[in-house]
Design an enzyme around this catalytic site. Sequence first.
Site, PDB file in Angstrom:
ATOM      1  N   CYS A 177       0.803  -1.226   0.000  1.00 12.26           N
ATOM      2  CA  CYS A 177       0.000   0.000   0.000  1.00 12.26           C
ATOM      3  C   CYS A 177       0.836   1.277   0.000  1.00 12.26           C
ATOM      4  O   CYS A 177       0.712   2.119  -0.901  1.00 12.26           O
ATOM      5  CB  CYS A 177      -0.923   0.021   1.221  1.00 12.26           C
ATOM      6  SG  CYS A 177      -1.977  -1.416   1.404  1.00 12.26           S
ATOM      7  N   HIS A 230      -2.419   6.826   4.147  1.00  9.13           N
ATOM      8  CA  HIS A 230      -1.373   5.831   4.419  1.00  9.13           C
ATOM      9  C   HIS A 230       0.025   6.297   4.022  1.00  9.13           C
ATOM     10  O   HIS A 230       0.882   5.469   3.687  1.00  9.13           O
ATOM     11  CB  HIS A 230      -1.713   4.509   3.718  1.00  9.13           C
ATOM     12  CG  HIS A 230      -1.180   3.309   4.472  1.00  9.13           C
ATOM     13  ND1 HIS A 230      -1.312   2.015   4.021  1.00  9.13           N
ATOM     14  CD2 HIS A 230      -0.495   3.213   5.651  1.00  9.13           C
ATOM     15  CE1 HIS A 230      -0.752   1.177   4.874  1.00  9.13           C
ATOM     16  NE2 HIS A 230      -0.248   1.890   5.874  1.00  9.13           N
TER      17      HIS A 230
END
Length: 602
Positions: A93, A154
């Site tokens: 990610c 993130h």
Amino acid sequence: MVILLGLARKGKVANALRREMRILVLLLFYHYATKNAKSYRTSNPNFILIMADDLGIGDLGCYGNKTLRTHNIDKLAKGGVTFTQHIAASPLCTPSRAAFLTGRYPVRSGMAALSNIGVFLFSASSGGLPTEEITFAKLLKQKGYSTALIGKWHLGLNCNSRDDFCHHPLNHGFDYFYGLTVTSLRDCKPGEGSVFVAGVRAYLATPLQLIGITLISLEVLHYIGFLRIPRGALRYFFLISTVLFGLLLIFFYTFRYLNCFLMRNHVDPMIIERQFLDLLWGGLLYFIYFRNADTPFLLFLSYLQVHTALYASKDFKGKSKHGLYGDAVEEMDWSVGKILDVLEKWNLNDKTLVYFTSDQGAHVEEVSSTGEVHGGYNGIYKGGKATNWEGGIRVPGLLRWPGMVQAGVHIDEPTSNMDIFPTVVKLAGIPLPKDRIIDGHDLMPLLQGKILRSEHEFLFHYCNAYLNAVRWHPGNSESIWKAFFFTPNFDPEGSNGCYNSHVCYCYGRLVTHHNPPLLFDISRDPGEKNPLTPETEHHFYEILDIIQQAVNNHTKSLHIVSNQLSWGNILWKPWLQLCCSSIFLSCYCDHESEEKLSLPTA
């Protein structure tokens, strides 16, 4: 209305009423927006960039799935271009999203780890996307675009204090942020277990057992008189062990409250609950209309789906053929359809480029404590998330722009999620930065048929900061060669993932190095089942020599940068923790502020 919503948040009205109030809010947004839709004018293209989380390429009907209902995403594919070899710059990610936003390999920005932990796990880590990196949002904002990120970030939050927000989306070109600063983990949903269990087993189970055995042995030896140990020393040792064990329990208990919260700009309003898709949908409508009535916009819609923990509302729960995972995919598809409906209702179709992808392949090792599969499907491709087998990096790539991009086209050439940066920037009339290497390429010549071959002759596949594999598409051949310098050791052996460790890792005993490298022709063997040899490929060594030369040239282009995913940057730092109360009250944050989302008035 505002009072009732506030009461609903505090649990003072029934859940049914809270649901109805949210629906009413969304209807109000829609009513006032459509009422004034004709007044919307823009001369520059709008951009809606949609990124799913951990969605497998085999989960979508437009890529061959026959059992999941993804009619709206399939409609997006039919109305535009489908990339069949769209490659994520990383199979994890954090680095994949850094590459997407900057158009650069994550190793160039320090967003690639040297350790096995390749993503941020805590909101109070000090690492993140460096401020000197240039995102497409930053460039478009300077051009006059309104920019928003709704969903998952993130890429870090703070550097030195809990309110410096050095890595925050608003510090990287976004005017508006409503979403999650880290990621949605199993720990975010009560009753779903913890992703840290595998790590505890691997790294802490043995030390804890040794401590226990040592304490018992010392006590026995002391009792029988074989070894005299001061009682104070034994108590001190026992106290330290108890404190360490207690801290571990506190970590598991408080993780959700410290990390699983949605933020609106610089405010942390609420812990994630199952209705978060409704909340993000309301924020999306708010941004598209109320913040962009007179200016072009860039919207990065970064879904939390279908990363675990999985969520599905009652309208979708239990309706798919693939359990909770399928329910979450189908609910996400529904929301994509609503976005397309809004564009059509507001006459924005021809003015808006819509792109859909996933940050990496499906997490095949995701299985719930009850045995239900919570990971997706990567089709015919090997491996999944955290690996550079095709299943980890070959992701959906759909792009629609009526009147500018031909509908119903499939492009089989290698493309990358890094290509979105130069594509969007150039379409906005902005020159690319000259002071850095941009690894992505403008997709428009390929999309409009002006060129037939991808400009990516080579693509470099990193496992964290380690060069794992290289893809080569020679200009004079239809072959696409892929060489692996090392591969992860699947566990159990013969499986399609690293189930005992939850994800595959990048070095040490967890990988096997290959000399000469494993070589595949993925144009003929997309499942990477049959590595070539000098006997089966006459140009075997010649191909590897050219790939090695490309590696040498690529390596020369890299510069030493600060590692944002070092242990010092990814570990939890209490002084960076966003918190409204003491840790003993779980740091629960649910306050309103001057930045609250205001309802329209008649």
